[in-house]
Design a protein around this motif. Structure first.
Motif, mmCIF file in Angstrom:
data_model
loop_
_atom_site.group_PDB
_atom_site.id
_atom_site.type_symbol
_atom_site.label_atom_id
_atom_site.label_comp_id
_atom_site.label_asym_id
_atom_site.label_seq_id
_atom_site.Cartn_x
_atom_site.Cartn_y
_atom_site.Cartn_z
ATOM 1 N N THR A 1 0.815 -1.222 0.000
ATOM 2 C CA THR A 1 0.000 0.000 0.000
ATOM 3 C C THR A 1 0.846 1.268 0.000
ATOM 4 O O THR A 1 0.307 2.370 0.139
ATOM 5 N N ASP A 2 2.145 1.119 -0.126
ATOM 6 C CA ASP A 2 3.058 2.266 -0.101
ATOM 7 C C ASP A 2 3.587 2.513 -1.507
ATOM 8 O O ASP A 2 4.415 1.750 -2.021
ATOM 9 N N ASN A 3 3.112 3.600 -2.129
ATOM 10 C CA ASN A 3 3.529 3.899 -3.503
ATOM 11 C C ASN A 3 5.011 4.254 -3.600
ATOM 12 O O ASN A 3 5.653 3.999 -4.627
ATOM 13 N N SER A 4 5.554 4.828 -2.534
ATOM 14 C CA SER A 4 6.951 5.266 -2.576
ATOM 15 C C SER A 4 7.928 4.122 -2.321
ATOM 16 O O SER A 4 9.133 4.307 -2.481
ATOM 17 N N ALA A 5 7.430 2.967 -1.926
ATOM 18 C CA ALA A 5 8.324 1.851 -1.609
ATOM 19 C C ALA A 5 8.837 1.141 -2.851
ATOM 20 O O ALA A 5 9.801 0.374 -2.782
ATOM 21 N N HIS A 6 8.213 1.373 -4.003
ATOM 22 C CA HIS A 6 8.597 0.669 -5.226
ATOM 23 C C HIS A 6 8.671 1.677 -6.372
ATOM 24 O O HIS A 6 7.925 2.666 -6.414
ATOM 25 N N TYR A 7 9.554 1.411 -7.266
ATOM 26 C CA TYR A 7 9.743 2.300 -8.410
ATOM 27 C C TYR A 7 8.584 2.132 -9.402
ATOM 28 O O TYR A 7 8.173 1.007 -9.718
ATOM 29 N N ASN A 8 8.101 3.262 -9.899
ATOM 30 C CA ASN A 8 7.043 3.266 -10.910
ATOM 31 C C ASN A 8 5.860 2.407 -10.461
ATOM 32 O O ASN A 8 5.416 1.492 -11.165
ATOM 33 N N TYR A 9 5.350 2.721 -9.315
ATOM 34 C CA TYR A 9 4.311 1.893 -8.686
ATOM 35 C C TYR A 9 3.191 2.784 -8.170
ATOM 36 O O TYR A 9 3.445 3.805 -7.512
ATOM 37 N N GLU A 10 1.947 2.399 -8.459
ATOM 38 C CA GLU A 10 0.781 3.079 -7.946
ATOM 39 C C GLU A 10 -0.163 2.034 -7.367
ATOM 40 O O GLU A 10 -0.599 1.126 -8.071
ATOM 41 N N TYR A 11 -0.460 2.196 -6.098
ATOM 42 C CA TYR A 11 -1.229 1.187 -5.375
ATOM 43 C C TYR A 11 -2.625 1.005 -5.978
ATOM 44 O O TYR A 11 -3.119 -0.119 -6.100
ATOM 45 N N GLN A 12 -3.287 2.095 -6.364
ATOM 46 C CA GLN A 12 -4.669 2.015 -6.805
ATOM 47 C C GLN A 12 -4.817 1.396 -8.193
ATOM 48 O O GLN A 12 -5.828 0.759 -8.486
ATOM 49 N N SER A 13 -3.839 1.589 -9.034
ATOM 50 C CA SER A 13 -3.985 1.140 -10.421
ATOM 51 C C SER A 13 -3.006 0.044 -10.815
ATOM 52 O O SER A 13 -3.184 -0.602 -11.851
ATOM 53 N N GLU A 14 -2.004 -0.204 -10.018
ATOM 54 C CA GLU A 14 -0.962 -1.162 -10.386
ATOM 55 C C GLU A 14 -1.443 -2.596 -10.225
ATOM 56 O O GLU A 14 -2.118 -2.943 -9.260
ATOM 57 N N ASP A 15 -1.092 -3.414 -11.212
ATOM 58 C CA ASP A 15 -1.274 -4.849 -11.055
ATOM 59 C C ASP A 15 -0.251 -5.319 -10.039
ATOM 60 O O ASP A 15 0.958 -5.228 -10.258
ATOM 61 N N LEU A 16 -0.739 -5.854 -8.919
ATOM 62 C CA LEU A 16 0.155 -6.158 -7.803
ATOM 63 C C LEU A 16 0.953 -7.438 -7.999
ATOM 64 O O LEU A 16 1.641 -7.878 -7.086
ATOM 65 N N ASN A 17 0.832 -8.030 -9.161
ATOM 66 C CA ASN A 17 1.562 -9.274 -9.437
ATOM 67 C C ASN A 17 1.141 -10.408 -8.518
ATOM 68 O O ASN A 17 1.867 -11.377 -8.341
ATOM 69 N N LEU A 18 -0.053 -10.270 -7.946
ATOM 70 C CA LEU A 18 -0.596 -11.305 -7.074
ATOM 71 C C LEU A 18 -1.826 -11.914 -7.735
ATOM 72 O O LEU A 18 -2.413 -11.338 -8.652
ATOM 73 N N TYR A 19 -2.207 -13.065 -7.264
ATOM 74 C CA TYR A 19 -3.441 -13.669 -7.753
ATOM 75 C C TYR A 19 -4.615 -12.808 -7.300
ATOM 76 O O TYR A 19 -4.793 -12.575 -6.105
ATOM 77 N N PRO A 20 -5.433 -12.323 -8.218
ATOM 78 C CA PRO A 20 -6.506 -11.406 -7.829
ATOM 79 C C PRO A 20 -7.689 -12.080 -7.154
ATOM 80 O O PRO A 20 -8.438 -11.437 -6.429
ATOM 81 N N ARG A 21 -7.870 -13.379 -7.381
ATOM 82 C CA ARG A 21 -9.055 -14.065 -6.862
ATOM 83 C C ARG A 21 -8.796 -14.638 -5.482
ATOM 84 O O ARG A 21 -7.724 -15.160 -5.197
ATOM 85 N N GLY A 22 -9.808 -14.548 -4.607
ATOM 86 C CA GLY A 22 -9.709 -15.152 -3.292
ATOM 87 C C GLY A 22 -9.875 -16.659 -3.356
ATOM 88 O O GLY A 22 -10.524 -17.197 -4.260
ATOM 89 N N CYS A 23 -9.313 -17.374 -2.377
ATOM 90 C CA CYS A 23 -9.359 -18.841 -2.402
ATOM 91 C C CYS A 23 -10.765 -19.385 -2.149
ATOM 92 O O CYS A 23 -11.095 -20.474 -2.603
ATOM 93 N N ARG A 24 -11.580 -18.622 -1.433
ATOM 94 C CA ARG A 24 -12.946 -19.091 -1.195
ATOM 95 C C ARG A 24 -13.702 -19.211 -2.513
ATOM 96 O O ARG A 24 -14.325 -20.249 -2.777
ATOM 97 N N GLN A 25 -13.647 -18.188 -3.342
ATOM 98 C CA GLN A 25 -14.334 -18.234 -4.629
ATOM 99 C C GLN A 25 -13.716 -19.274 -5.548
ATOM 100 O O GLN A 25 -14.430 -19.963 -6.290
ATOM 101 N N ALA A 26 -12.410 -19.420 -5.494
ATOM 102 C CA ALA A 26 -11.745 -20.421 -6.334
ATOM 103 C C ALA A 26 -12.193 -21.830 -5.973
ATOM 104 O O ALA A 26 -12.464 -22.655 -6.855
ATOM 105 N N LEU A 27 -12.285 -22.121 -4.679
ATOM 106 C CA LEU A 27 -12.710 -23.454 -4.246
ATOM 107 C C LEU A 27 -14.191 -23.689 -4.541
ATOM 108 O O LEU A 27 -14.589 -24.806 -4.902
ATOM 109 N N ILE A 28 -15.021 -22.665 -4.395
ATOM 110 C CA ILE A 28 -16.444 -22.814 -4.706
ATOM 111 C C ILE A 28 -16.628 -23.143 -6.180
ATOM 112 O O ILE A 28 -17.385 -24.060 -6.547
ATOM 113 N N ASP A 29 -15.943 -22.410 -7.050
ATOM 114 C CA ASP A 29 -16.034 -22.685 -8.488
ATOM 115 C C ASP A 29 -15.545 -24.099 -8.807
ATOM 116 O O ASP A 29 -16.136 -24.795 -9.655
#
Length: 348
Positions: free
Chosen positions: A227-255
């Motif tokens: 959540t810290d924009n200044s901690a990473h180069y060329n990074y914006e918390y609100q719009s940046e793809d965080l390089n993480l899996y976007p889906r929660g495990c609950r929804q993944a397991l339900i599907d």
């Protein structure tokens, strides 16, 4: 007759051959459903650590039962099709076919029940996963606590296998201390400040475990200071793809579980219905030819000997008669009592 069709000898033979092939395909489908039930049961047991109840186990139990019953009934149907053109062997199946149609109808009802239950229990499954995953994330750091030693491995494998992160999303990791105390340097000012800033004295991070990282991302994974924009180069918390899996495990397991539970039920149900209809045509066509004492002549095949309404009324009357079987008629009982009293009364 309902949906009457004319069958020649050649057409009866082709129908019998086609149904024989369909019966063995249905046996394989039954074996697949049974295997699917076992697989789903094993998968639910594997994920027991992240599930809070076992109500959903009724679905794989029904699938296994339907699979075994389907194997047996379709094997019998194959024998019926094989003997349908033999005038000396087919009559022995006449009574058994009534039971076969009853069992097949029951299988259809059970398959419908599987589909209905899978949707009806979806809320229970979601709530179970919600509580189970919440506890699993909370106990992620307890690798030294008996009974929770493998919780970290379970959650990590789950997130990597289903390409998911957290319960609802990656922010769930911000609310728990997922780093074990044994790996914290309490002489560090940053560690002390983080612990003091929390009311419960927990070491909270705006970061996630490595298992949340998406290996397909072109950018090196950002695990900490999300959540810290200044901690990473060329990074914006609100719009940046965080390089993480976007889906929660609950929804993944339900599907995943809903896909397993509903993958073969409707298909096998439609296949079984079409098989029953064609087998009924074969039965009535062969019986018609045998009644005419001309096995090679033309005969009529139909689904119902009478109309739908008349058949329903007849079945209803038969069921009522079966329910009345063995019951004592109060009128007859009173008449018998009057007769006995008259015999015991001495003549004047």
């Amino acid at each position: 007759m309902l949906l009457r069709m004319k069958f020649t000898q050649q057409r009866r033979v082709r129908l019998a051959q086609g149904l024989w092939l369909m019966s063995w395909m249905a046996v394989l489908c039954g074996a697949f459903i049974f295997t699917l039930g076992i697989y789903l049961k094993i998968e639910l047991l594997r994920r027991a650590e992240v599930m809070d109840n076992t109500e959903i186990h009724v679905v794989p139990n029904i699938l296994m039962m339907v699979g075994l019953a389907s194997i047996g009934t379709n094997w019998v149907a194959g024998r019926v099709c094989q003997d349908s053109l033999d005038a000396t062997r087919f009559p022995r199946w006449k009574v058994l076919l009534l039971a076969w149609f009853a069992v097949a109808a029951l299988l259809c009802c059970l398959l419908v029940a599987v589909v209905v239950l899978s949707y009806a229990l979806q809320g229970h499954l979601e709530e179970s996963l919600k509580v189970g995953l919440r506890n699993g994330i909370r106990f992620y750091k307890d690798t030294d606590v008996p009974g929770r030693c493998f919780q970290k491995e379970t959650i990590d494998r789950l997130q990597m296998e289903f390409r998911c992160c957290g319960n609802s999303n990656f922010k769930d990791w911000f609310e728990v201390q997922w780093v074990s105390n044994r790996y914290l340097d309490y002489t560090s000012k940053d560690v002390k400040d983080r612990i003091r800033s929390n009311v419960d004295g927990r070491y909270l991070l705006d970061g996630v475990p490595f298992s949340c990282c998406n290996p397909a991302s072109p950018r090196p994974c950002l695990q900490y200071h999300l959540t810290d924009n200044s901690a990473h180069y060329n990074y914006e918390y609100q719009s940046e793809d965080l390089n993480l899996y976007p889906r929660g495990c609950r929804q993944a397991l339900i599907d995943y579980y809903m896909g397993l539970m509903n993958s073969t039920g409707p298909v096998h149900l439609s296949y079984l219905w079409s098989f029953e209809i064609n087998l009924r045509y074969l039965q009535t066509a062969v019986e018609g030819a045998m009644a005419l004492e001309d096995p090679e002549g033309d005969s009529d095949g139909y689904l119902l000997e009478k109309g739908v309404k008349e058949t329903f009324e007849e079945v209803k009357a038969n069921v009522l008669n079966m329910l009345k079987f063995g019951q004592i008629d109060p009128t007859a009982a009173s008449e018998d009592a009057d007769t006995d009293n008259a015999k015991e009364t001495p003549a004047s």
